[in-house]
Write an enzyme that holds these catalytic residues in place. Structure first.
Site, PDB file in Angstrom:
ATOM      1  N   CYS A  74     -23.272 -41.183 -14.951  1.00 37.65           N
ATOM      2  CA  CYS A  74     -24.326 -42.177 -14.741  1.00 37.65           C
ATOM      3  C   CYS A  74     -24.560 -42.190 -13.246  1.00 37.65           C
ATOM      4  O   CYS A  74     -23.693 -42.614 -12.472  1.00 37.65           O
ATOM      5  CB  CYS A  74     -23.861 -43.546 -15.244  1.00 37.65           C
ATOM      6  N   CYS A 111     -25.524 -54.135   0.302  1.00 33.94           N
ATOM      7  CA  CYS A 111     -24.581 -54.707  -0.664  1.00 33.94           C
ATOM      8  C   CYS A 111     -23.957 -56.037  -0.232  1.00 33.94           C
ATOM      9  O   CYS A 111     -23.322 -56.134   0.824  1.00 33.94           O
ATOM     10  CB  CYS A 111     -23.482 -53.702  -0.954  1.00 33.94           C
ATOM     11  N   CYS A 155     -15.218 -55.567   0.048  1.00 31.55           N
ATOM     12  CA  CYS A 155     -15.199 -54.102   0.007  1.00 31.55           C
ATOM     13  C   CYS A 155     -15.201 -53.516   1.418  1.00 31.55           C
ATOM     14  O   CYS A 155     -15.922 -53.981   2.307  1.00 31.55           O
ATOM     15  CB  CYS A 155     -16.406 -53.591  -0.775  1.00 31.55           C
ATOM     16  N   ARG A 187     -32.496 -46.057 -16.539  1.00 27.22           N
ATOM     17  CA  ARG A 187     -32.217 -47.500 -16.615  1.00 27.22           C
ATOM     18  C   ARG A 187     -32.937 -48.279 -15.525  1.00 27.22           C
ATOM     19  O   ARG A 187     -32.796 -47.995 -14.328  1.00 27.22           O
ATOM     20  CB  ARG A 187     -30.706 -47.756 -16.523  1.00 27.22           C
ATOM     21  N   CYS A 233     -20.226 -52.138 -18.867  1.00 25.94           N
ATOM     22  CA  CYS A 233     -20.027 -51.448 -17.590  1.00 25.94           C
ATOM     23  C   CYS A 233     -19.215 -52.334 -16.650  1.00 25.94           C
ATOM     24  O   CYS A 233     -19.625 -53.448 -16.332  1.00 25.94           O
ATOM     25  CB  CYS A 233     -21.390 -51.111 -16.996  1.00 25.94           C
ATOM     26  N   CYS A 263     -22.192 -50.330   2.901  1.00 26.16           N
ATOM     27  CA  CYS A 263     -23.502 -50.068   2.284  1.00 26.16           C
ATOM     28  C   CYS A 263     -24.454 -51.221   2.658  1.00 26.16           C
ATOM     29  O   CYS A 263     -24.201 -52.380   2.276  1.00 26.16           O
ATOM     30  CB  CYS A 263     -23.357 -49.950   0.775  1.00 26.16           C
ATOM     31  N   CYS A 279     -18.225 -47.929 -19.566  1.00 24.93           N
ATOM     32  CA  CYS A 279     -18.674 -47.356 -18.299  1.00 24.93           C
ATOM     33  C   CYS A 279     -17.898 -48.046 -17.201  1.00 24.93           C
ATOM     34  O   CYS A 279     -17.619 -49.247 -17.299  1.00 24.93           O
ATOM     35  CB  CYS A 279     -20.178 -47.582 -18.131  1.00 24.93           C
TER      36      CYS A 279
HETATM   37  N1  SAM Z   1     -18.363 -49.965  -5.378  1.00 24.94           N
HETATM   38  C1  SAM Z   1     -18.859 -49.006  -6.268  1.00 24.94           C
HETATM   39  C2  SAM Z   1     -19.727 -47.976  -5.608  1.00 24.94           C
HETATM   40  O1  SAM Z   1     -20.400 -48.272  -4.643  1.00 24.94           O
HETATM   41  O2  SAM Z   1     -19.754 -46.840  -6.107  1.00 24.94           O
HETATM   42  C3  SAM Z   1     -19.568 -49.574  -7.468  1.00 24.94           C
HETATM   43  C4  SAM Z   1     -20.507 -50.731  -7.407  1.00 24.94           C
HETATM   44  S1  SAM Z   1     -22.000 -50.570  -6.449  1.00 24.94           S
HETATM   45  C5  SAM Z   1     -22.441 -52.259  -6.451  1.00 24.94           C
HETATM   46  C6  SAM Z   1     -23.140 -49.724  -7.501  1.00 24.94           C
HETATM   47  C7  SAM Z   1     -24.575 -49.587  -7.040  1.00 24.94           C
HETATM   48  O3  SAM Z   1     -25.248 -50.825  -7.115  1.00 24.94           O
HETATM   49  C8  SAM Z   1     -24.855 -49.088  -5.641  1.00 24.94           C
HETATM   50  O4  SAM Z   1     -24.677 -47.703  -5.523  1.00 24.94           O
HETATM   51  C9  SAM Z   1     -26.312 -49.502  -5.454  1.00 24.94           C
HETATM   52  O5  SAM Z   1     -27.182 -48.487  -5.877  1.00 24.94           O
HETATM   53  C10 SAM Z   1     -26.438 -50.738  -6.362  1.00 24.94           C
HETATM   54  N2  SAM Z   1     -26.606 -51.969  -5.582  1.00 24.94           N
HETATM   55  C11 SAM Z   1     -25.669 -52.606  -4.854  1.00 24.94           C
HETATM   56  N3  SAM Z   1     -26.189 -53.702  -4.235  1.00 24.94           N
HETATM   57  C12 SAM Z   1     -27.498 -53.738  -4.566  1.00 24.94           C
HETATM   58  C13 SAM Z   1     -28.576 -54.606  -4.238  1.00 24.94           C
HETATM   59  N4  SAM Z   1     -28.436 -55.627  -3.394  1.00 24.94           N
HETATM   60  N5  SAM Z   1     -29.783 -54.360  -4.788  1.00 24.94           N
HETATM   61  C14 SAM Z   1     -29.950 -53.325  -5.634  1.00 24.94           C
HETATM   62  N6  SAM Z   1     -28.963 -52.459  -5.975  1.00 24.94           N
HETATM   63  C15 SAM Z   1     -27.762 -52.657  -5.446  1.00 24.94           C
HETATM   64  C1  DTB Z   2     -26.148 -49.620 -10.689  1.00 20.48           C
HETATM   65  O1  DTB Z   2     -26.775 -48.602 -10.378  1.00 20.48           O
HETATM   66  N1  DTB Z   2     -26.598 -50.873 -10.547  1.00 20.48           N
HETATM   67  C2  DTB Z   2     -25.611 -51.845 -10.961  1.00 20.48           C
HETATM   68  C3  DTB Z   2     -24.489 -50.936 -11.532  1.00 20.48           C
HETATM   69  N2  DTB Z   2     -24.931 -49.616 -11.212  1.00 20.48           N
HETATM   70  C4  DTB Z   2     -23.094 -51.173 -11.177  1.00 20.48           C
HETATM   71  C5  DTB Z   2     -25.213 -52.782  -9.890  1.00 20.48           C
HETATM   72  C6  DTB Z   2     -26.360 -53.574  -9.309  1.00 20.48           C
HETATM   73  C7  DTB Z   2     -25.797 -54.529  -8.309  1.00 20.48           C
HETATM   74  C8  DTB Z   2     -26.840 -55.459  -7.775  1.00 20.48           C
HETATM   75  C9  DTB Z   2     -26.290 -56.377  -6.732  1.00 20.48           C
HETATM   76  C10 DTB Z   2     -25.254 -57.348  -7.220  1.00 20.48           C
HETATM   77  O2  DTB Z   2     -25.439 -57.993  -8.275  1.00 20.48           O
HETATM   78  O3  DTB Z   2     -24.243 -57.504  -6.527  1.00 20.48           O
HETATM   79 FE1  SF4 Z   3     -18.555 -51.516  -1.741  1.00 21.20          FE
HETATM   80 FE2  SF4 Z   3     -20.924 -52.500  -2.343  1.00 21.20          FE
HETATM   81 FE3  SF4 Z   3     -20.767 -50.127  -1.195  1.00 21.20          FE
HETATM   82 FE4  SF4 Z   3     -19.957 -50.413  -3.765  1.00 21.20          FE
HETATM   83  S1  SF4 Z   3     -22.032 -50.650  -2.990  1.00 21.20           S
HETATM   84  S2  SF4 Z   3     -18.900 -49.330  -2.103  1.00 21.20           S
HETATM   85  S3  SF4 Z   3     -19.148 -52.520  -3.655  1.00 21.20           S
HETATM   86  S4  SF4 Z   3     -20.140 -52.091  -0.276  1.00 21.20           S
END
Ligand code: SAM
Ligand code: DTB
Ligand code: SF4
Length: 336
Positions: free
Chosen positions: A206, A78, A71, A278, A115, A75, A146
């Site tokens: 959501c 992530c 990506c 959630r 989702c 973030c 979703c």
């Molecule tokens: N890429 C898209 C976005 O950022 O909108 C969708 C997927 S992103 C993984 C969705 C959410 O997952 C993020 O906004 C964050 O709140 C959560 N998330 C991502 N990595 C995480 C982690 N290591 N621990 C907990 N929550 C995480």
């Molecule tokens: C959200 O708030 N949490 C989910 C879903 N929306 C997409 C994602 C959590 C991702 C946790 C880190 C991972 O498994 O990569």
């Molecule tokens: Fe990309 Fe992860 Fe950020 Fe979603 S949360 S925009 S997958 S870096």
């Protein structure tokens, strides 16, 4: 930590929550909820919860990563960001048939919502036909749909709505003043704009956030104020606890006090009484007693299935055993 005792009567009652613009939640009011003695806070949250929901019923959503890793966003939490070396391999967008197979399996396990998440800054026009097809076909299986694909413009939101999308997940993640410490490649306003497009298209919102990023209580309250003051507030509010992944900048952050996590759930429940709250990422790192406290605080939805997007979630079998021990019922199951 000193606990300030605020008389319950001095706090706004949930019945009066956000009837009009004048009743926006102030961050200080939300901080006052956080500062309540733990037992008082949980009691209030449970009261609000029971007013709007069956307190023994939990909705189950299953996640699938339809496009993993690589990506462009940065973030800091992530594992899928191309900016960090986390060992997550980038993959292409899945085929519709593969997604359908996973959706059918999720339904057979008892999930009611499926989702689909993609590690994109935003979807490319060439991807829209395939993701729309995924929505149509998953919905035809009898599941709520979703998606979380990053930023959307108005046209993309309308296309997803036309395909039958029920919910779009896009989180505000944290308070505006802390946000720049976590993400630099998209702004808070970008996120609010996407949420407005989703709302305008008639898709359920959501939207939640993530705690344990090293933020303070004021920022947790600031996040909840942003969410609760959305007009209307989101139908679904995921609260994620940071899953620390080696290679991300936030690995090694001081973990959040578990009771502070429970407080966050309780305050989300009180400030957004009709929302599905959630208990999202971080459950694998929690023991059963802590999860039970989260349910008591007003959680009524979880991610169900052995994997989130790239990290582990409790095994479905373990969740079924926990539900049995607590007398909880999955939404859609017959009442006892
Ligand atoms: N890429 C898209 C976005 O950022 O909108 C969708 C997927 S992103 C993984 C969705 C959410 O997952 C993020 O906004 C964050 O709140 C959560 N998330 C991502 N990595 C995480 C982690 N290591 N621990 C907990 N929550 C995480
Ligand atoms: C959200 O708030 N949490 C989910 C879903 N929306 C997409 C994602 C959590 C991702 C946790 C880190 C991972 O498994 O990569
Ligand atoms: Fe990309 Fe992860 Fe950020 Fe979603 S949360 S925009 S997958 S870096």
């Amino acid at each position: 930590m000193t606990t300030v005792t605020v008389p319950l009567s001095s706090l706004r009652t949930h019945a009066a929550s956000r009837p009009n613009d004048a009743a926006r939640w102030r961050v200080a009011e939300i901080e006052a909820l956080y500062a309540l003695p733990f037992m008082d806070l949980l009691f209030r949250a449970q009261q609000v919860h029971r007013e709007h929901f069956d307190a023994n019923e939990v909705q189950l959503s299953t996640l699938l990563s339809i496009k993993t890793g690589g990506c462009a966003e940065d973030c800091g939490y992530c594992p899928q960001s191309a900016h960090f070396d986390t060992g997550v391999e980038a993959s292409k967008l899945m085929k519709v048939a593969e997604v359908l197979e996973a959706a059918a399996a999720a339904k057979a396990q008892g999930a009611t919502r499926f989702c689909m998440g993609a590690a994109w800054r935003s979807p490319k026009e060439r991807d829209m036909a395939r993701v729309s097809e995924m929505v149509r076909e998953v919905k035809a299986l009898g599941l709520e749909t979703c998606m979380t694909l990053g930023m959307l413009d108005g046209g993309q939101a309308r296309s997803l709505k036309d395909a039958g999308l029920d919910y779009y997940n896009h989180n505000l993640d944290t308070a505006p003043e802390f946000y720049g410490r976590i993400i630099s490649t998209r702004t808070y306003q970008d996120r609010l704009d996407t949420l407005a497009h989703v709302r305008d298209a008639g898709i359920h919102v959501c939207c939640g956030g993530i705690v344990g990023l090293g933020e303070g209580r004021a920022q947790r309250a600031g996040l909840l104020a942003q969410l609760a003051n959305l007009d209307p507030y989101p139908e679904s509010v995921p609260i994620n606890n940071l899953v620390q992944v080696e290679g991300t900048p936030l690995a090694g952050t001081e973990p959040l006090d578990p009771f502070e996590f429970v407080r966050t759930i309780a305050v989300a429940r009180i400030t957004m009484p009709h929302a599905m709250v959630r208990l999202s990422a971080g459950r694998e790192q929690m023991d059963e007693a802590l999860q039970a406290l989260c349910f008591l605080a007003g959680t009524n939805s979880i991610f169900y299935g052995d994997k989130l997007l790239t990290t582990a979630n409790p095994q479905a079998q373990r969740d079924r055993a926990l539900f049995e021990r607590l007398g909880l019922r999955a939404r859609g199951e017959a009442a006892r």
